[in-house]
Design a protein around this motif. Structure first.
Motif, short mmCIF file in Angstrom:
data_model
loop_
_atom_site.label_atom_id
_atom_site.label_comp_id
_atom_site.label_asym_id
_atom_site.label_seq_id
_atom_site.Cartn_x
_atom_site.Cartn_y
_atom_site.Cartn_z
N SER A 1 -6.06 -4.06 -1.98
CA SER A 1 -7.41 -3.44 -1.86
C SER A 1 -7.56 -2.76 -0.67
O SER A 1 -7.12 -3.12 0.37
CB SER A 1 -8.67 -4.32 -2.07
N ARG A 2 -8.08 -1.54 -0.80
CA ARG A 2 -8.26 -0.45 0.47
C ARG A 2 -9.04 -1.52 1.61
O ARG A 2 -9.98 -1.71 1.34
CB ARG A 2 -8.89 0.77 0.13
N ASP A 3 -8.61 -1.17 2.73
CA ASP A 3 -9.32 -1.81 3.94
C ASP A 3 -10.40 -0.78 4.54
O ASP A 3 -9.75 0.24 5.08
CB ASP A 3 -8.27 -2.32 4.83
N LEU A 4 -11.61 -1.22 4.07
CA LEU A 4 -12.44 -0.09 4.57
C LEU A 4 -12.69 0.04 5.96
O LEU A 4 -13.35 1.07 6.67
CB LEU A 4 -13.90 -0.26 3.90
N SER A 5 -12.42 -1.01 6.76
CA SER A 5 -12.52 -0.95 8.16
C SER A 5 -11.47 -0.59 8.93
O SER A 5 -11.32 -0.29 10.37
CB SER A 5 -12.85 -2.56 8.58
N SER A 6 -10.23 -0.08 8.17
CA SER A 6 -9.21 0.39 8.98
C SER A 6 -9.46 2.06 9.56
O SER A 6 -10.39 2.65 8.95
CB SER A 6 -7.91 0.44 7.95
N ASN A 7 -8.73 2.13 10.63
CA ASN A 7 -8.64 3.60 11.15
C ASN A 7 -8.20 4.50 10.11
O ASN A 7 -8.09 5.67 10.47
CB ASN A 7 -8.28 3.63 12.38
N LEU A 8 -7.00 3.95 9.28
CA LEU A 8 -6.21 4.88 8.45
C LEU A 8 -7.02 4.55 7.07
O LEU A 8 -6.63 3.45 6.39
CB LEU A 8 -4.90 4.38 8.26
N THR B 1 -1.94 13.27 -0.81
CA THR B 1 -1.30 12.34 0.18
C THR B 1 -2.26 12.10 1.41
O THR B 1 -3.21 12.95 1.63
CB THR B 1 0.08 12.84 0.58
N GLY B 2 -2.28 11.03 2.06
CA GLY B 2 -2.80 10.65 3.26
C GLY B 2 -2.47 9.33 3.61
O GLY B 2 -1.92 8.57 3.07
N ASP B 3 -3.05 8.78 4.60
CA ASP B 3 -2.80 7.57 5.43
C ASP B 3 -3.93 6.40 4.97
O ASP B 3 -5.20 6.85 5.28
CB ASP B 3 -2.73 7.79 7.02
N SER B 4 -3.48 5.35 4.64
CA SER B 4 -4.50 4.30 4.48
C SER B 4 -3.92 3.08 4.45
O SER B 4 -2.69 2.74 4.45
CB SER B 4 -5.02 4.66 2.93
N CYS B 5 -4.71 1.94 4.77
CA CYS B 5 -4.37 0.81 4.80
C CYS B 5 -5.00 -0.31 3.70
O CYS B 5 -6.25 0.01 3.46
CB CYS B 5 -4.55 0.13 6.22
N PHE B 6 -4.37 -1.49 3.45
CA PHE B 6 -4.82 -2.44 2.55
C PHE B 6 -4.57 -3.76 2.90
O PHE B 6 -3.89 -4.00 3.78
CB PHE B 6 -3.79 -2.06 1.06
N ASN B 7 -5.48 -4.68 2.15
CA ASN B 7 -5.51 -5.81 2.38
C ASN B 7 -4.71 -6.78 1.10
O ASN B 7 -5.19 -6.24 0.15
CB ASN B 7 -6.80 -6.52 2.32
N PHE B 8 -3.72 -7.21 1.48
CA PHE B 8 -2.83 -7.97 0.40
C PHE B 8 -3.05 -9.62 0.29
O PHE B 8 -2.78 -9.84 1.44
CB PHE B 8 -1.43 -7.56 0.40
N THR B 9 -3.38 -9.90 -0.83
CA THR B 9 -3.37 -11.39 -0.93
C THR B 9 -2.58 -11.91 -2.08
O THR B 9 -2.44 -11.17 -3.22
CB THR B 9 -4.91 -11.79 -1.02
N ILE B 10 -2.24 -13.08 -2.33
CA ILE B 10 -1.93 -13.80 -3.28
C ILE B 10 -2.56 -15.02 -3.66
O ILE B 10 -2.48 -16.08 -2.50
CB ILE B 10 -0.30 -14.12 -3.23
N SER B 11 -3.18 -15.35 -4.70
CA SER B 11 -3.98 -16.56 -4.92
C SER B 11 -3.40 -17.44 -6.19
O SER B 11 -2.98 -16.72 -7.04
CB SER B 11 -5.42 -16.10 -4.93
N SER B 12 -3.50 -18.65 -6.07
CA SER B 12 -3.16 -19.45 -7.18
C SER B 12 -4.29 -19.83 -8.16
O SER B 12 -5.40 -19.56 -7.83
CB SER B 12 -2.60 -20.88 -6.48
#
Length: 480
Positions: A407-414, A469-480
């Motif tokens: 999911s896109r990290d809304l708090s990132s500077n990218l 195109t553009g710069d963006s960061c994301f939070n990645f998780t794996i859940s059981s």
């Protein structure tokens, strides 16, 4: 300059086209066929390398603009006579001093000779080498444009697997771009065939150059292709001609890197590999190992079945343990190219390529743990450039269903808005699932996993599709 057509198939055929006898040319282009006396026959030379002994190969040059016909050089229909005779055939270049104004009969055989040089050197290393059949497509109409291959629109000289099987396409458009005499280009593409068929490549292909910061898988594959061409031809000066009268072009010394350095650079890869091969010690290069250890590593089951992607790190790890080369000498070569990561995943690598979030090369993801930040940028270009995609690793202890969320990290500077994240899941180097919906700013998917180690390739689709195109960061998780 006349050169012999080596290793090609020569046939004696009668007026009806029936093959009466055949032979394979030697290193001087010589052949010998025995036929009856007093019969009409012609000598024809097929643009084909074929061997069916302990080592085997079947490589043909076909005209993709003429129903994929095999190129054949035909001699005159003459009486065989009553005594031994000599019939020499010459495949002319078609060049008349200012232009190609006659049939370019030599081109298919020039391409074959570059490939022949490669196969005989590989056979010397591996006498039992078994190569799958290969079609090489060349035509005077093969030009650098997109469209139907049967019309000559091949884009560029390249290797790929097609519905016809393993295929190399070679440019042939005069006054635009011809590659039949650019032997480094031909051998480079043959190296991609070898990677795909008897080794392994995880490269995603695409545009590349010596100064580019590339996806590390692309950097290794292209650097290997360049270095392999220099090794086979014993000439480190890679040359490619094009333009009016084929007078323009470029060349690069694969041994000396004047461009980008690092684990994402084809220039670094080719420099290291060629220094391992060559017999001249210069700078930090104290290795003169030849082609054999490089071939041995690339065909080693530990390389082919490694769970890690094919990068300079995987090659370096096996080179240090399996090549018989002094590991300290290898480390000196890698360090000179600013490659300091160790192990098949480049542990401890410090060179970020002006993108600190690219490190570590493989990011570990905990199960049911805190999110891991990954980013996709277009600073170095798109599709196959450094920073477009991120690699992650994770381990499963218990069988069950697991959910991946990016999911896109809304708090990132990218934080470019309206992004399309996507996820590819790998096990033992094989793609086992893909989650590529067109949902905005989030990708999620659930699958059943067995215990083991896994890899992920994660990316933002717009940076791969080369649109918005553009710069963006994301939070990645794996859940059981």
């Amino acid at each position: 300059m006349q050169l012999p057509a080596r290793g090609v198939t020569v046939e004696a055929v009668d007026a009806s086209g029936t093959v009466l006898a055949s032979d394979t040319t030697d290193e001087s282009g010589g052949y010998n066929v025995d036929v009856d006396s007093g019969i009409g026959l012609r000598i024809q030379v097929r643009s084909q390398l074929e061997k069916t002994d302990a080592a085997s190969w079947d490589i043909k040059i076909l005209d993709n603009t003429s129903d994929y016909a095999l190129y054949v050089l035909n001699g005159a229909l003459l009486d065989s006579g009553t005594a031994n005779s000599v019939r020499d055939l010459n495949a002319g270049s078609g060049w008349t001093g200012q232009s190609y104004s006659e049939t370019r009969a030599a081109a298919p055989f020039a391409i074959l000779d570059s490939v022949y040089e490669a196969v005989i050197q590989l056979e010397a290393i591996d006498p039992d080498i078994q190569l799958p059949s290969l079609e090489i497509l060349w035509s005077v109409d093969n030009r650098p444009s997109s469209g139907n291959v049967t019309d000559g629109n091949i884009g560029t000289s390249s290797y790929s697997r097609t519905t016809r099987g393993p295929t190399i396409r070679i440019l042939g458009a005069a006054n635009n771009d011809t590659d039949e005499y650019d032997d480094h280009v031909v051998v480079h593409e043959f190296a991609h065939f070898l990677e795909d068929q008897i080794s392994r490549s995880d490269s995603i292909g695409g545009p590349h150059g010596g100064a580019d910061r590339l996806d590390t898988r692309v950097a290794f594959s292209e650097g290997l292709g360049n270095a392999f061409a220099g090794m086979i031809l014993t000439d480190p000066i890679y040359q490619d001609s094009f333009g009016a009268r084929q007078e323009a072009g470029f060349n690069v010394n694969v041994e000396t890197n004047f461009f980008t350095k690092g684990w994402f650079s084809e220039s670094s890869v080719q420099s290291v590999l060629y220094d391992i091969f060559d017999s001249e010690d210069d700078g930090v290069d104290n290795i003169s190992a030849g082609l054999s250890p490089i071939y041995t590593i690339l065909t080693d089951p530990d390389y082919i079945t490694s769970p890690d992607f094919t990068t300079i790190f995987l090659f370096a790890d096996l080179a240090r343990t399996k090549s018989g080369i002094d590991p300290n000498d290898l480390t000196a070569l890698f360090t000179a190219e600013l490659i300091t990561g160790t192990g098949p995943q480049g542990d401890g690598e410090t060179l970020s390529g002006n993108f600190p979030r690219a490190l570590p090369v493989y990011k570990p993801v905990p199960i049911d743990g805190d999110p891991v930040e990954i980013c996709s940028i277009d600073d170095n270009g798109t599709y196959n450039k450094h920073g477009n995609r991120a690699f992650l690793i994770f381990s499963i202890a218990e069988s069950g269903n697991y959910t991946f969320t990016m999911s896109r990290d809304l708090s990132s500077n990218l934080n470019t808005p309206n992004r399309d994240p996507d996820i590819l899941v790998f096990k033992d180097a094989a793609l086992i699932n893909r989650f590529e919906s067109d949902a905005t700013d989030v990708e999620t998917g659930t699958m059943t996993l067995e215990p083991g180690d896994y890899q992920i390739e994660a990316y933002e689709f717009n940076n791969v599709a080369e649109r918005d195109t553009g710069d963006s960061c994301f939070n990645f998780t794996i859940s059981s």
